[in-house]
Motif scaffolding. Structure first.
Motif, short mmCIF file in Angstrom:
data_model
loop_
_atom_site.label_atom_id
_atom_site.label_comp_id
_atom_site.label_asym_id
_atom_site.label_seq_id
_atom_site.Cartn_x
_atom_site.Cartn_y
_atom_site.Cartn_z
N ARG A 89 0.85 -1.20 0.00
CA ARG A 89 0.00 0.00 0.00
C ARG A 89 0.88 1.24 0.00
O ARG A 89 0.96 1.97 0.98
CB ARG A 89 -0.92 -0.04 1.21
N LEU A 106 -3.96 3.31 0.31
CA LEU A 106 -2.67 3.85 0.71
C LEU A 106 -2.53 3.80 2.23
O LEU A 106 -3.43 4.21 2.95
CB LEU A 106 -2.55 5.29 0.21
N SER A 107 -1.40 3.28 2.70
CA SER A 107 -1.10 3.40 4.12
C SER A 107 -0.55 4.79 4.34
O SER A 107 0.53 5.11 3.88
CB SER A 107 -0.06 2.36 4.54
N PRO A 108 -1.31 5.64 5.03
CA PRO A 108 -0.93 7.04 5.06
C PRO A 108 0.24 7.33 5.99
O PRO A 108 0.50 6.59 6.94
CB PRO A 108 -2.19 7.73 5.56
N SER A 126 3.67 4.08 4.37
CA SER A 126 3.37 5.06 5.43
C SER A 126 4.21 6.32 5.28
O SER A 126 4.76 6.83 6.24
CB SER A 126 3.62 4.46 6.81
#
Lengths: 333, 367
Positions: free
Chosen positions: A181, A262-264, A276
């Motif tokens: 992600r 998306l892993s923010p 991230s």
């Protein structure tokens, strides 16, 4: 309305025609004013709602808004900075992927494919534009990202020297890609989402190339590719730029797909493969809004204002480029 | 004209029947005390609350059954979040609030002016849910993880599954030589807040203050409980935390409480709450605001737990509002209400607390 009631037979009464004329003119003028009023209303709303957060001291705000000052004493401005970077970074790569493919599809439809295939393909491309973004998001999260993961890991292993694919320490087996992600996955999903609109607009522009130009090029012995390069591209350049900017506008504001795949994180990382590390403004607003209190909402609307400004700038830039090349333009004139 | 008259007659007849029916059910209720309430028959009107989204599912289920039992009542619960819920309640926009966190001194003070009389507002724990530490490792259903180990994993200090610190507590488990991928919530949540509160209090290896936002850059974030669960489902070697109701199918951690290892369970969660003292600054004996004891050593207690409260006034000036709030709260705290929430949201029944809450609410209901 008045126009339809007028007798359709031989002569219109002159007065009636004038009435219909002016009625239509004023309706159309009202519609034009209406959109300006909406725009002004949105801008005013954003400004008034964002005002408390913009004027509050950063320490005060960090006290009240839970997602400020958590990781490393970030101020609202710093967070917006990260998000603006993330938004532009991800959208720019989406554009980089989507533009060549879209132009390829458009050229194939307008100049290469047999008529029947062309119309079928054009229809399918238009259909893609009708898929809601949350569906793209679901598909991306459950199908595309897992499928991309091996490719992303391969990129990370073999192209670690390349800045865009640089990972953190991968020596101990912890991968930077993680579950996939990452910014690149988001860019790819966004690229797929903006392809239909870029394709549709460029296709229309290419189809408008005057036949005489094309025939002249072919008559001088140009191959089909040379004809496209000499006649179609110069003619459609402003249209292509306009289409790209429309696509960029959509990518910048896209919420659900990014939110879901998306892993923010917040950073100015230049790596497409770092998990991230990025987030976009729109996705961040969607993420933080449900639990936000009044100060939080105000801070989020400040971000919305930033996004509004960016998209406005992009569109103004596009218009400027298009108008600068107006002499070529048949479609956007 | 004739039809109108007839309809009118019909309508009044219906009202009369309803009123009679209401009377009779009222008498029944007073004959058998302990059934929901004797105000049942006269309940009507609109009751609104707002607050924690953790209660959303339970509130939806409660609303459905409560409205079914009282056709004249319309319930609204807006899951705006704990902070927003408290603000709306204190502004007088809602009759009660749902909150994962306690009111601070300022809020207690404004509650005293918001509510009728001088007795202010109280917390009543209504929704208890254990938080499970879940992981995706082929063939491993359970691991013993001490608070220190969990903190180090979630802080990126332990990065391999076969780390000596994990292996030490899990003799006989074949731990894979694989990287740990930490998964956390990317949105703000009461689950994160309680999880980090547990790590902060129960371990010595967690350097951050607790809060609803994930505090570090370790691992990956997923939106909502579903986002976290999906990520863990999809990738081997992941570890995360989620409401226990979503832990089915994953490996789960037994956490160290005192000297024993405790797996999550509804009873364990209720025991941990029961073993906790009331918070300082609570508003009298009726205010069941718990200061959750994360380091409790009570037998079988599972202190990694989320408690969500109903915040309500001790006095309402409007008799109808008071009747609505008190009967709804009594319903939520009843065994029936708690089992409705358990099946809809997977929460843990509050058990003996229910009777205590009923006792408190009855003093309010009496006005």
């Amino acid at each position: 309305m008045t126009a339809t009631e007028a007798p359709v037979s031989a002569e219109f009464a002159v007065g009636k025609r004038d009435l219909a004329n002016s009625a239509f003119a004023s309706t159309s003028r009202a519609a034009a004013v209406f959109i300006l009023v909406i725009l002004a209303a949105v801008a005013t709303f954003l400004l008034t709602e964002a005002w408390p957060a913009m004027t509050a001291s950063s320490a005060d705000l960090a006290d009240k808004v839970s997602w400020l000052g958590t990781a490393s004493n970030e101020t609202l401005l710093a967070v917006i900075g990260y998000l603006v970077y993330g938004t532009i970074f991800i959208s720019a790569f989406a554009l980089l992927i989507a533009t060549p493919i879209s132009i390829g599809i458009a050229l194939f439809i307008s100049h290469y494919a047999p008529r029947r295939i062309a119309s079928g393909l054009a229809y399918v491309v238009d259909l893609l534009a009708a898929i809601p973004s949350v569906v793209y998001g679901l598909w991306g999260a459950f199908v595309l990202v897992p499928a991309l993961l091996p490719a992303l890991q391969w990129l990370e292993r073999n192209f670690n020297w390349f800045p865009l694919f640089r990972g953190a320490e991968i020596s101990d087996g912890t991968t930077t890609v993680g579950t996939g992600r990452v910014a690149l996955s988001a860019s790819i999903i966004l690229a797929i989402m903006i392809m239909p609109i870029i394709t549709a607009v460029t296709r229309e522009v290419f189809l408008q190339t005057p036949l005489l130009h094309e025939e002249a090029a072919l008559a001088m012995g140009a191959t089909r590719w040379e004809m496209i390069r000499m006649a179609v591209f110069p003619y459609g350049r402003s249209g292509m730029i306009g289409a790209t900017m429309l696509g960029l506008g959509r990518a910048l504001g896209e919420t659900m797909a990014v939110y879901m795949i998306l892993s923010p994180g917040l950073s100015y990382s230049f790596s497409l493969l770092e998990k991230s590390a990025h987030n976009t403004i729109a996705a961040n607003i969607a993420l933080k809004f449900p639990e936000a209190d009044s100060e939080g909402v105000s801070a989020l609307i400040t971000m919305g204002l930033a996004l509004f400004a960016i998209t406005l700038l992009v569109n103004m830039l596009a218009r400027w480029i298009v108008s600068r090349r107006a002499e070529f333009s048949g479609a956007n004139g | 004209m004739k039809t109108a008259l007839r309809t009118g007659a019909l309508a009044s007849a219906t009202v009369l029947t309803l009123a009679l029916a209401a009377c009779s059910s009222g008498t029944e209720a007073s004959v058998s005390p302990g059934s929901t309430s004797d105000t049942v028959a006269t309940l009507s009107g609109e009751l609104s609350g707002a607050g924690a989204s953790s209660q959303e599912k339970a509130q939806e289920a409660w609303k459905a059954t409560f409205e079914g039992e009282h056709p004249g009542v319309t319930l609204n619960y807006d899951p705006v979040g704990s902070g927003g819920g408290r603000t709306q309640f204190l502004d007088g926009a809602t009759s009660f609030a749902g909150s994962d966190s306690l009111m601070n001194a300022d809020e207690y003070a404004s509650a005293a002016t918001r509510c009728d009389g001088t007795s202010g507002a109280i917390h009543l724990p209504m929704y208890i849910s254990p938080i499970a530490v879940i992981f995706n490792l082929e063939g491993i259903d359970s691991l013993n993880l001490s608070p220190d180990v969990i903190a180090q994993i979630f802080d990126g200090k332990i990065t391999r599954w076969n780390d000596a610190a994990i292996a030490a507590d899990n003799a006989g488990v074949d731990l894979p030589d694989a990287a740990i991928t930490v998964v956390h919530r990317s949105d703000e949540s009461g689950t994160t807040s309680n999880f980090t509160d547990y790590l902060e209090k129960a371990s010595s290896a967690w350097p951050y203050a607790h809060g609803g936002e994930w505090p570090n850059n370790v691992g990956e974030g997923g939106p909502g409980t579903s986002g976290v669960v999906d990520l863990i489902t999809g990738t081997a070697g992941t570890i995360g935390y989620a409401d226990a109701s979503r832990a089915a199918g994953f490996g789960t951690a037994s956490i160290k409480v005192g000297d024993s290892w405790v797996a999550f369970s509804p009873a364990g969660a209720a025991a941990a709450v029961a073993a906790s003292p009331l918070a300082e600054g609570a508003n009298g004996a009726n205010d069941l605001a718990y200061k959750l004891d994360r380091t409790t050593t009570a037998a079988g207690a599972y202190p990694l737990v989320l408690v969500s409260y109903i915040i309500m006034c001790q006095q309402y000036d409007d008799a109808n509002e008071r009747a609505l709030v008190t009967s709804y709260v009594e319903y939520m705290a009843s065994d029936e209400g708690q089992s409705v929430a358990a099946s809809a949201a997977g929460s843990s029944p509050i058990g003996a607390l229910g009777a205590e809450i009923t006792g408190i609410v009855e003093t309010i209901a009496a006005g």
